[in-house]
Write a protein that holds these residues in place. Structure first.
Motif, PDB file in Angstrom:
ATOM      1  N   PHE A   3      20.634 -30.185  27.387  1.00  0.00           N
ATOM      2  CA  PHE A   3      20.247 -29.108  28.243  1.00  0.00           C
ATOM      3  C   PHE A   3      18.773 -28.578  27.495  1.00  0.00           C
ATOM      4  CE2 PHE A   3      20.710 -24.452  28.565  1.00  0.00           C
ATOM      5  CZ  PHE A   3      20.282 -24.360  29.889  1.00  0.00           C
ATOM      6  N   PHE A  69      12.781 -23.192  35.783  1.00  0.00           N
ATOM      7  CA  PHE A  69      14.041 -23.279  36.345  1.00  0.00           C
ATOM      8  C   PHE A  69      14.144 -24.486  37.104  1.00  0.00           C
ATOM      9  CE2 PHE A  69      14.112 -18.451  35.825  1.00  0.00           C
ATOM     10  CZ  PHE A  69      15.098 -18.422  35.043  1.00  0.00           C
ATOM     11  N   SER A  70      13.825 -25.588  36.681  1.00  0.00           N
ATOM     12  CA  SER A  70      13.824 -26.962  37.228  1.00  0.00           C
ATOM     13  C   SER A  70      12.794 -26.877  38.761  1.00  0.00           C
ATOM     14  CB  SER A  70      15.282 -27.620  37.678  1.00  0.00           C
ATOM     15  OG  SER A  70      16.267 -26.695  37.451  1.00  0.00           O
ATOM     16  N   MET A  72      12.143 -24.495  40.448  1.00  0.00           N
ATOM     17  CA  MET A  72      12.645 -23.717  41.506  1.00  0.00           C
ATOM     18  C   MET A  72      12.055 -22.313  41.693  1.00  0.00           C
ATOM     19  SD  MET A  72      16.876 -23.810  41.750  1.00  0.00           S
ATOM     20  CE  MET A  72      17.441 -25.372  41.818  1.00  0.00           C
ATOM     21  N   LEU A 114      19.878   0.021  45.536  1.00  0.00           N
ATOM     22  CA  LEU A 114      19.734  -0.915  46.750  1.00  0.00           C
ATOM     23  C   LEU A 114      18.423  -1.249  46.691  1.00  0.00           C
ATOM     24  CD1 LEU A 114      22.490   0.313  49.187  1.00  0.00           C
ATOM     25  CD2 LEU A 114      22.390  -1.933  48.237  1.00  0.00           C
ATOM     26  N   PHE A 117      17.445  -3.749  44.429  1.00  0.00           N
ATOM     27  CA  PHE A 117      17.875  -4.981  44.756  1.00  0.00           C
ATOM     28  C   PHE A 117      17.174  -5.794  45.838  1.00  0.00           C
ATOM     29  CE2 PHE A 117      22.156  -3.966  43.081  1.00  0.00           C
ATOM     30  CZ  PHE A 117      22.376  -4.836  41.963  1.00  0.00           C
ATOM     31  N   THR A 133      16.248 -21.009  46.812  1.00  0.00           N
ATOM     32  CA  THR A 133      15.798 -19.908  46.143  1.00  0.00           C
ATOM     33  C   THR A 133      15.317 -18.978  47.312  1.00  0.00           C
ATOM     34  OG1 THR A 133      14.021 -20.826  45.434  1.00  0.00           O
ATOM     35  CG2 THR A 133      15.774 -20.339  43.803  1.00  0.00           C
ATOM     36  N   LEU A 136      18.204 -17.443  49.369  1.00  0.00           N
ATOM     37  CA  LEU A 136      18.822 -16.483  48.407  1.00  0.00           C
ATOM     38  C   LEU A 136      18.086 -15.227  48.269  1.00  0.00           C
ATOM     39  CD1 LEU A 136      20.522 -18.678  45.747  1.00  0.00           C
ATOM     40  CD2 LEU A 136      21.606 -17.456  47.572  1.00  0.00           C
ATOM     41  N   LEU A 140      19.058 -11.576  49.703  1.00  0.00           N
ATOM     42  CA  LEU A 140      19.279 -10.393  48.708  1.00  0.00           C
ATOM     43  C   LEU A 140      18.628  -9.222  49.354  1.00  0.00           C
ATOM     44  CD1 LEU A 140      20.124  -9.458  46.152  1.00  0.00           C
ATOM     45  CD2 LEU A 140      18.351 -10.421  44.998  1.00  0.00           C
ATOM     46  N   ALA A 147      22.389  -2.565  54.325  1.00  0.00           N
ATOM     47  CA  ALA A 147      23.118  -1.465  53.621  1.00  0.00           C
ATOM     48  C   ALA A 147      22.376   0.055  53.459  1.00  0.00           C
ATOM     49  CB  ALA A 147      23.496  -1.755  52.101  1.00  0.00           C
TER      50      ALA A 147
ATOM     51  N   TYR B 141      25.331 -24.796  35.793  1.00  0.00           N
ATOM     52  CA  TYR B 141      24.923 -23.842  34.786  1.00  0.00           C
ATOM     53  C   TYR B 141      23.594 -24.253  33.777  1.00  0.00           C
ATOM     54  CZ  TYR B 141      29.126 -21.391  35.194  1.00  0.00           C
ATOM     55  OH  TYR B 141      29.910 -20.495  35.358  1.00  0.00           O
ATOM     56  N   THR B 142      22.952 -25.508  34.470  1.00  0.00           N
ATOM     57  CA  THR B 142      21.752 -25.988  34.029  1.00  0.00           C
ATOM     58  C   THR B 142      20.579 -25.888  34.987  1.00  0.00           C
ATOM     59  OG1 THR B 142      22.286 -28.081  34.296  1.00  0.00           O
ATOM     60  CG2 THR B 142      22.764 -27.349  32.246  1.00  0.00           C
ATOM     61  N   ASP B 143      20.622 -27.256  35.802  1.00  0.00           N
ATOM     62  CA  ASP B 143      19.670 -27.417  36.784  1.00  0.00           C
ATOM     63  C   ASP B 143      19.594 -26.107  37.801  1.00  0.00           C
ATOM     64  OD1 ASP B 143      19.005 -29.417  35.671  1.00  0.00           O
ATOM     65  OD2 ASP B 143      19.556 -30.829  37.128  1.00  0.00           O
ATOM     66  N   TYR B 144      20.472 -25.600  38.150  1.00  0.00           N
ATOM     67  CA  TYR B 144      20.806 -24.565  39.290  1.00  0.00           C
ATOM     68  C   TYR B 144      21.237 -23.232  38.790  1.00  0.00           C
ATOM     69  CZ  TYR B 144      20.455 -28.215  42.826  1.00  0.00           C
ATOM     70  OH  TYR B 144      19.940 -29.355  43.479  1.00  0.00           O
ATOM     71  N   TYR B 146      19.360 -20.591  38.145  1.00  0.00           N
ATOM     72  CA  TYR B 146      18.554 -19.620  38.766  1.00  0.00           C
ATOM     73  C   TYR B 146      19.294 -19.205  40.148  1.00  0.00           C
ATOM     74  CZ  TYR B 146      14.601 -17.040  40.776  1.00  0.00           C
ATOM     75  OH  TYR B 146      13.554 -16.402  41.203  1.00  0.00           O
ATOM     76  N   PRO B 147      19.343 -20.198  40.835  1.00  0.00           N
ATOM     77  CA  PRO B 147      20.364 -19.905  41.999  1.00  0.00           C
ATOM     78  C   PRO B 147      21.372 -19.314  42.020  1.00  0.00           C
ATOM     79  CG  PRO B 147      19.367 -22.058  42.483  1.00  0.00           C
ATOM     80  CD  PRO B 147      19.124 -21.617  41.046  1.00  0.00           C
ATOM     81  N   LEU B 150      21.244 -15.837  41.210  1.00  0.00           N
ATOM     82  CA  LEU B 150      21.025 -15.147  42.208  1.00  0.00           C
ATOM     83  C   LEU B 150      22.093 -14.815  43.130  1.00  0.00           C
ATOM     84  CD1 LEU B 150      17.609 -16.736  43.351  1.00  0.00           C
ATOM     85  CD2 LEU B 150      18.003 -14.254  42.399  1.00  0.00           C
ATOM     86  N   ALA B 151      22.779 -15.743  43.475  1.00  0.00           N
ATOM     87  CA  ALA B 151      24.141 -15.602  44.179  1.00  0.00           C
ATOM     88  C   ALA B 151      25.072 -14.561  43.444  1.00  0.00           C
ATOM     89  CB  ALA B 151      25.027 -16.938  44.161  1.00  0.00           C
ATOM     90  N   VAL B 153      23.882 -11.859  41.841  1.00  0.00           N
ATOM     91  CA  VAL B 153      23.415 -10.676  41.996  1.00  0.00           C
ATOM     92  C   VAL B 153      23.555 -10.288  43.708  1.00  0.00           C
ATOM     93  CG1 VAL B 153      21.042  -9.371  42.199  1.00  0.00           C
ATOM     94  CG2 VAL B 153      21.475 -11.146  40.677  1.00  0.00           C
ATOM     95  N   ILE B 154      23.727 -11.196  44.704  1.00  0.00           N
ATOM     96  CA  ILE B 154      24.007 -10.993  45.770  1.00  0.00           C
ATOM     97  C   ILE B 154      25.489 -10.434  46.115  1.00  0.00           C
ATOM     98  CG2 ILE B 154      24.533 -11.882  48.142  1.00  0.00           C
ATOM     99  CD1 ILE B 154      22.183 -13.861  47.774  1.00  0.00           C
ATOM    100  N   LEU B 156      26.947  -8.528  43.799  1.00  0.00           N
ATOM    101  CA  LEU B 156      26.809  -7.314  43.372  1.00  0.00           C
ATOM    102  C   LEU B 156      26.397  -6.251  44.324  1.00  0.00           C
ATOM    103  CD1 LEU B 156      27.492  -5.620  40.793  1.00  0.00           C
ATOM    104  CD2 LEU B 156      24.849  -6.077  40.185  1.00  0.00           C
ATOM    105  N   VAL B 157      25.281  -6.875  44.794  1.00  0.00           N
ATOM    106  CA  VAL B 157      24.938  -6.256  46.197  1.00  0.00           C
ATOM    107  C   VAL B 157      26.135  -5.798  47.120  1.00  0.00           C
ATOM    108  CG1 VAL B 157      23.388  -5.906  48.054  1.00  0.00           C
ATOM    109  CG2 VAL B 157      22.497  -6.558  45.839  1.00  0.00           C
ATOM    110  N   VAL B 160      28.226  -3.161  45.731  1.00  0.00           N
ATOM    111  CA  VAL B 160      27.671  -1.705  45.862  1.00  0.00           C
ATOM    112  C   VAL B 160      27.465  -1.036  47.288  1.00  0.00           C
ATOM    113  CG1 VAL B 160      25.452  -0.407  45.425  1.00  0.00           C
ATOM    114  CG2 VAL B 160      25.898  -1.970  43.648  1.00  0.00           C
ATOM    115  N   ALA B 161      27.100  -2.045  48.154  1.00  0.00           N
ATOM    116  CA  ALA B 161      26.922  -1.797  49.576  1.00  0.00           C
ATOM    117  C   ALA B 161      28.141  -1.187  50.072  1.00  0.00           C
ATOM    118  CB  ALA B 161      26.286  -2.812  50.360  1.00  0.00           C
TER     119      ALA B 161
END
Lengths: 491, 202
Positions: A3, A69-70, A72, A114, A117, A133, A136, A140, A147, B141-144, B146-147, B150-151, B153-154, B156-157, B160-161
């Motif tokens: 890794f 990030f590979s 992305m 919000l 975010f 990404t 996503l 987001l 909201a 937990y390595t290649d992916y 970042y997404p 992000l998921a 964080v979504i 978490l939104v 909150v919402a």
């Protein structure tokens, strides 16, 4: 198991933002109502910190394209420039919204969280180099905006707007995902640069690619709000509290532009012949419907919503003029013109919705055209600022809106699409009517409302700067144009 | 027929019977319990396909969380069964058409020359000690990473919402402050009033 730690440097602004959102969320929990300005200050500090970090990343990577990030995540000059634009737009939105939201009991901690975010979603979209990404980031952004629109939950109008936005937005996300899955099926990859490579070298199934492209463009058009995917814009702009309308109408347009660039130009440039036709249709329809429907509006928020549709249609002209007969010598000019147009549009929109909020006060929404009557008699300075903003939206020299329109028309003529340029100018002329009508109302009609206009100092300074920037950039557009040009060149 | 096939057919039969009972059981609680059985058997079939992560998630999420909630709802609501059964025959033609269409679509896709079973060869035996949970985790937990973040964080939104949109401070709730209740003194609750004694029968 091997890794390698991803290079975190290009993503520093995003990481800083994520940490700070969490801090804002937690700190706000422990603050009483009267200390809400601490949250506000923290939010503004976060934006400033992110701006510094973005500049720092741009400096440390020496303007080179950095992947991490590979693959992305991509950080290039366009990403840095658009992110800086987004910070400024969000920060301005917060300043303009302060009094407006406080009067309506919406100046709450969740608002800041919000908004941040949503900003994060924009940054992820701007820096996306992977379908996953990109999607996503879009979700987001959209979820935070849904909201925010619904935050004023006691208002039936806002709730209705949020519901419409949510349902149509979900549909658009579905279209986008379906298109992405088709392209994945044809090329076998989700990585945008790999998609481009695969289309150029491996010649995947053209039918599947075009099929996916249609859905991809439709989903994108939804987010940009161009005809025939514009239905949500007037209702959402009208129903949402004006502060949220300002947020939806400004910075996310930068992210939507970035999305269009990443998908169509970075990923699917070899299919330009196919997507240019779609953009031509959407662009002409948007300019026609946007400008004609805006004339009939009596509500300024609805009027500006239709004006958004027409402006996004105009921006598409820049995107579609890039490639002529498989030859992309024209591309950098055309795409940088589109980027310049979007940045100018965001700057002007900030000011015009800012003026709507400036005239509103506790228990009163200045959202009808009649509320602008006789503004010159009530306060000549704000009337002048509004005049500049309306001139810029209409494209009257010497405001920057003129250069934005001109710079889009130039590559269009170079691409031998003169009829399109003529149509664009004609529709802009029709559009000038309703912008100038506001000027007429402000200067030649008697005021119906004589309440004094007393904005906060920060708001009045910023809106003056905003209006004067429209004029100053109109006189000296070179620096911003050069910035856009180098941003696009770096792709 | 080897032992694997026998186990598969056993599970498949249980799954079908359970699924049928879900829609035919008269008692909604029984129907929900049969759905639990169906999920559980489906998890077992996934286990046979060496997709143990999916099997675990199905049991944990659907059986452990969703179905328990479902059962609560079914038990708390007083559902009138006869009302639900009304119109069964009038809905039948449409329902049957949809069902037949779905079967035809599945046959077209699974039996076609593009997606048929021969187009999808079974993956090579990964050998002993292979864990697809571990492999999924490694990728995630390595290649992916970042997404994946992000998921998060979504989510978490979403939290909150949801809270921002639904929390209401109602004035009329009679909520208690436990700290106040503990700190209460006798003097706060009881007032001793000294009164002059009176004569009986006065």
């Amino acid at each position: 198991m091997n890794f390698t730690m991803p290079n975190l440097l290009p993503a520093y602004p995003e990481i800083c933002l994520l940490i700070m959102v969490s801090v804002v969320l937690v700190v706000d929990l422990f603050l009483p109502e009267r200390l809400r300005y601490v949250t506000y200050a923290l939010t503004q500090l976060t934006l400033a910190g992110c701006a510094l970090l973005t500049l720092n990343v741009a400096y440390l990577t020496e303007g080179q394209v950095a992947y991490t990030f590979s693959n992305m995540f991509v950080a290039d000059l366009m990403a840095h420039a658009l992110k800086l634009g987004a910070y400024i737009a969000v920060s301005t939105t917060l300043v303009y919204s302060r009094a407006y939201l406080a009067d309506r009991g919406l100046w709450k901690g969740e608002f800041f969280a919000l908004v941040l975010f949503a900003l994060m979603g924009m940054m992820v979209m701007i820096s996306a180099n992977h379908f996953l990404t990109l999607y996503l980031g879009l979700e987001l952004l959209s979820l935070s905006l849904y909201a925010l629109v619904a935050l004023n939950r006691d208002s039936a109008l806002s709730t209705e707007a949020a519901m419409k936005y949510f349902v149509l937005g979900a549909l658009a996300s579905g279209l986008l995902l379906y298109g992405m899955s088709m392209i994945y099926g044809a090329t076998g990859t989700l990585d945008i640069s790999q998609v481009a490579k695969s289309i150029a070298t491996a010649h995947p199934n053209k039918t599947v690619l075009t099929f996916g492209l249609v859905f991809l463009v439709s989903g994108m058009a939804f987010k940009l709000g161009v005809v025939p995917f514009h239905m949500w814009i007037p209702d959402v702009y009208h129903g949402a509290p004006t502060a949220m309308t300002l947020l939806i109408g400004s910075a996310p347009k930068l992210a939507a532009f970035a999305m269009a660039m990443r998908l169509l130009v970075n990923g699917l440039l070899d299919l330009a012949v196919d997507w240019q036709q779609m953009l031509v249709i959407m662009s002409v329809l948007s300019m026609a419907l946007g400008n004609l429907a805006a004339i009939a509006q009596t509500n300024i928020k609805r009027m500006l919503a239709y004006s958004t549709i027409s402006h996004m249609g105009f921006m598409l002209l820049g995107l579609l003029a890039g490639v002529v007969n498989g030859n992309w010598l024209n591309a950098a000019d055309a795409y940088s013109a589109a980027m310049f147009y979007v940045v100018v549009y965001v700057l002007t929109t900030l000011g015009s919705f800012g003026m709507v909020m400036l005239l509103s006060r506790a228990g009163f929404e200045a959202e009808n055209l009649d509320d602008f009557k006789g503004l010159n008699a009530r306060n000549p300075w704000y009337a002048f600022i509004m005049l500049l903003l309306m001139f810029s939206l209409a494209g009257v020299p010497p405001t920057v809106g003129f250069y934005a329109k001109l710079s889009v028309l130039q590559p269009l003529l170079a691409a031998d699409m003169a009829w399109l340029a003529v149509a664009a100018v004609l529709f802009s002329l029709i559009g000038a009517f309703y912008y100038l009508r506001i000027v007429k109302l402000m200067y030649f009609d008697a005021p119906t409302d004589t309440a004094p206009i007393k904005p906060n100092l920060d708001m009045s300074v910023l809106i003056s700067v905003n209006g004067l920037a429209v004029l100053a950039l109109g006189i000296m557009p070179q620096s911003l144009m050069a910035l856009c040009y180098f941003s696009i060149k770096s792709l | 027929m080897n032992i694997e096939a026998i186990v598969f057919y056993l599970f498949a039969a249980i799954l079908l019977i359970a699924a049928l009972r879900v829609i035919t059981a008269r008692n909604p609680v029984h129907a929900a319990l049969f759905l639990v059985l169906a999920f559980f058997t489906a998890a077992a079939i996934w286990m046979l396909l060496r997709a143990e992560f999916l099997a675990i998630v199905l049991v944990l999420v659907y059986v452990g969380a969703v179905m328990v909630l479902f059962l609560f709802v079914v038990m708390m609501l007083d559902i009138n069964l006869d009302r639900l059964r009304e119109g069964f025959w009038s809905y039948l033609p449409l329902g049957a058409t949809v069902g037949v269409l779905m079967v035809i679509e599945m046959v077209l896709v699974l039996g076609g020359k593009y997606f048929g079973a021969e187009q999808l060869p079974s993956p090579a035996d990964p050998g002993p000690g292979y864990s697809n949970t571990k492999e999924l985790g490694r990728l995630l937990y390595t290649d992916y990473v970042y997404p994946f973040e992000l998921a998060a964080v979504i989510l978490l939104v979403a939290i909150v919402a949801a809270i921002a949109l639904t929390i209401r401070r109602r004035r009329d709730t009679k909520h208690q402050n436990p700290a106040q209740q503990v700190m209460v003194k006798r003097a706060d609750r009881v007032r001793l009033v000294s009164m002059p004694s009176e004569k009986k029968g006065g």
